[in-house]
Motif scaffolding. Sequence first.
Motif, PDB file in Angstrom:
ATOM      1  N   LEU A 122      -0.610   2.198 -14.201  1.00 33.20           N
ATOM      2  CA  LEU A 122      -1.484   1.352 -14.320  1.00 33.20           C
ATOM      3  C   LEU A 122      -2.030   0.509 -13.070  1.00 33.20           C
ATOM      4  N   SER A 123      -1.068   0.254 -12.109  1.00 34.57           N
ATOM      5  CA  SER A 123      -1.484  -0.494 -10.884  1.00 34.57           C
ATOM      6  C   SER A 123      -2.145   0.351  -9.654  1.00 34.57           C
ATOM      7  N   ASN A 124      -1.811   1.776  -9.746  1.00 39.83           N
ATOM      8  CA  ASN A 124      -2.261   2.623  -8.585  1.00 39.83           C
ATOM      9  C   ASN A 124      -3.649   2.302  -8.193  1.00 39.83           C
ATOM     10  N   PRO A 125      -4.581   2.257  -9.059  1.00 42.05           N
ATOM     11  CA  PRO A 125      -6.155   2.063  -8.748  1.00 42.05           C
ATOM     12  C   PRO A 125      -6.271   0.722  -7.685  1.00 42.05           C
ATOM     13  N   VAL A 135      -7.304   0.629  -3.960  1.00 38.37           N
ATOM     14  CA  VAL A 135      -8.422  -0.196  -3.431  1.00 38.37           C
ATOM     15  C   VAL A 135      -7.528  -1.044  -2.206  1.00 38.37           C
ATOM     16  N   LYS A 136      -6.405  -1.268  -2.314  1.00 37.63           N
ATOM     17  CA  LYS A 136      -5.794  -2.429  -1.064  1.00 37.63           C
ATOM     18  C   LYS A 136      -5.438  -1.308   0.227  1.00 37.63           C
ATOM     19  N   THR A 137      -5.178  -0.039  -0.124  1.00 34.80           N
ATOM     20  CA  THR A 137      -4.961   0.671   1.038  1.00 34.80           C
ATOM     21  C   THR A 137      -6.307   1.052   1.740  1.00 34.80           C
ATOM     22  N   ARG A 138      -7.303   1.383   1.080  1.00 35.17           N
ATOM     23  CA  ARG A 138      -8.644   1.406   1.584  1.00 35.17           C
ATOM     24  C   ARG A 138      -9.192   0.294   2.322  1.00 35.17           C
ATOM     25  N   THR A 139      -9.031  -0.767   1.637  1.00 36.84           N
ATOM     26  CA  THR A 139      -9.333  -1.887   2.276  1.00 36.84           C
ATOM     27  C   THR A 139      -8.769  -2.176   3.507  1.00 36.84           C
ATOM     28  N   ALA A 156       9.646   2.848 -16.989  1.00 32.13           N
ATOM     29  CA  ALA A 156       8.976   1.545 -16.934  1.00 32.13           C
ATOM     30  C   ALA A 156       8.399   1.473 -15.581  1.00 32.13           C
ATOM     31  N   ALA A 157       8.754   2.050 -14.605  1.00 32.74           N
ATOM     32  CA  ALA A 157       8.448   1.797 -13.239  1.00 32.74           C
ATOM     33  C   ALA A 157       7.045   2.868 -13.130  1.00 32.74           C
ATOM     34  N   CYS A 158       7.263   4.059 -13.741  1.00 29.60           N
ATOM     35  CA  CYS A 158       5.954   4.912 -13.815  1.00 29.60           C
ATOM     36  C   CYS A 158       5.212   4.544 -14.481  1.00 29.60           C
ATOM     37  N   LEU A 159       4.963   3.893 -15.533  1.00 30.31           N
ATOM     38  CA  LEU A 159       4.243   3.267 -16.287  1.00 30.31           C
ATOM     39  C   LEU A 159       3.351   2.077 -15.736  1.00 30.31           C
ATOM     40  N   ALA A 160       4.168   1.446 -14.783  1.00 35.63           N
ATOM     41  CA  ALA A 160       3.638   0.209 -14.032  1.00 35.63           C
ATOM     42  C   ALA A 160       2.782   0.909 -12.822  1.00 35.63           C
TER      43      ALA A 160
END
Length: 157
Positions: A45-48, A52-56, A38-42
Amino acid sequence: LAQGFLNFAMSTRGPFLSTSSSVPTRSTSSEFVLGSTAACLACVLSNPFEVVKTRTQVQGELAQAGSRRVYGNAFSALVVLAKAEGLHGVQKGLVPGLGYQIGLNGVRFGCFPIVRHKYVEAGVPGGTWLAGATVGMFGGALGMPFYLVKCRMQTRT
């Protein structure tokens, strides 16, 4: 906050996951696999959005050093990132992110019932809360090196 809610939800278990004899309980390995999956699926899906958060965040630190801003907002950052680096760039740091989720959530879901049972059996006051804190600490310690690698991979362009 989310970790506290997760530990609370795991401690209350509810009527569908009760430990009565009429309801079968899951094994430790199945708890580990289900929690990790379940955590890996999330994570996939949320990695992009993590990229973006890290780059910003890094862009903000570089802007203080005199560098120009590349991303205007989160949506434009995702578009610019996808155009410049493609799917590989949008999913940067995915493999260490999956390792982080397996370490963090697999340990929490897999070990919580065992540790809670041991604390409650020993009569430790606040045994359920202490079990959540214990497995959360070990899961966090196990997953943190993966998180560091993930963040480093996500900042590289």
